[in-house]
Design a protein around this motif. Sequence first.
Motif: not given
Length: 267
Positions: A174-191
């Motif tokens: 997994l890879v995660t992105y903090r798009s804002k303090p209240t949001y965490l976007e989670i995606a495959s680490a392969a993309c």
Amino acid sequence: MTLFCSDVDGTLLDHRRTLSDRTVAAIRAVRSAGHAFVLCSSRMPASLEGLERLCGVEPTPLVAYNGGLVLRADRTVVTDVPIAPEDAREAYAVCSRLGLHASFFAGNEWYAWGPDEWTEREATITAVDPSPASAHVYVAGGRVDTHPPHKVMAMGDPALVDELEAALAGCPGLVTYRSKPTYLEIASAACSKGDGLRALAEELGVDLADTVFFGDNHNDVSAFAVAGTAVAVANAVDPALEAATVVTGHHREDGVAEYLEAWLARH
């Protein structure tokens, strides 16, 4: 042909979270001149298609879910990189334990946690309604195994989102992105968006040197590393500004349109 590819939120959209008339005109002008302009976002395809229709043009390719799903203009698939089911289940389990809302996005399906404020907010932002089945049904019923998600969006109290981010740091898939303090976007680490741009350029037969990517956030940096020209809007985070080739105006001041207008004038 030059391939222009742009992030959406914080980059292309104005303060109303939509495309300004100036931006629409600039995109149309670029396409009329024989070049490609493609949306690249963490959003789902249906949401990107809504923005695409504002330009009043025929369907174009799309890069959805941070490069996890690249689609041709006819919506056939170029690349498809979902989250592994076991990783999606782990994200669900941690969100359940912490009491965070978690929306699961798979293709054009959005399985929301429930009819809460976070679902209402996301529906307003993306102009897309969630699927009838909830995230709980999606996971418990096994749909997560047969149709794994391209993105999980966790939403809630910043301190709890901090805990989730820390808990998922140990998941190599997994890879995660903090798009804002209240949001965490989670995606495959392969993309990544960089992978998505590379796949799109190859599909369209465009040399990477002839690509221009617009972005503002951490998840745009991978595309900046691939693009021939990396354009950050003035409001971009520091890592994006540092990785950019060019800095244009603020997204609230039509920075992308400003660049496109000047580029067309030069060419």
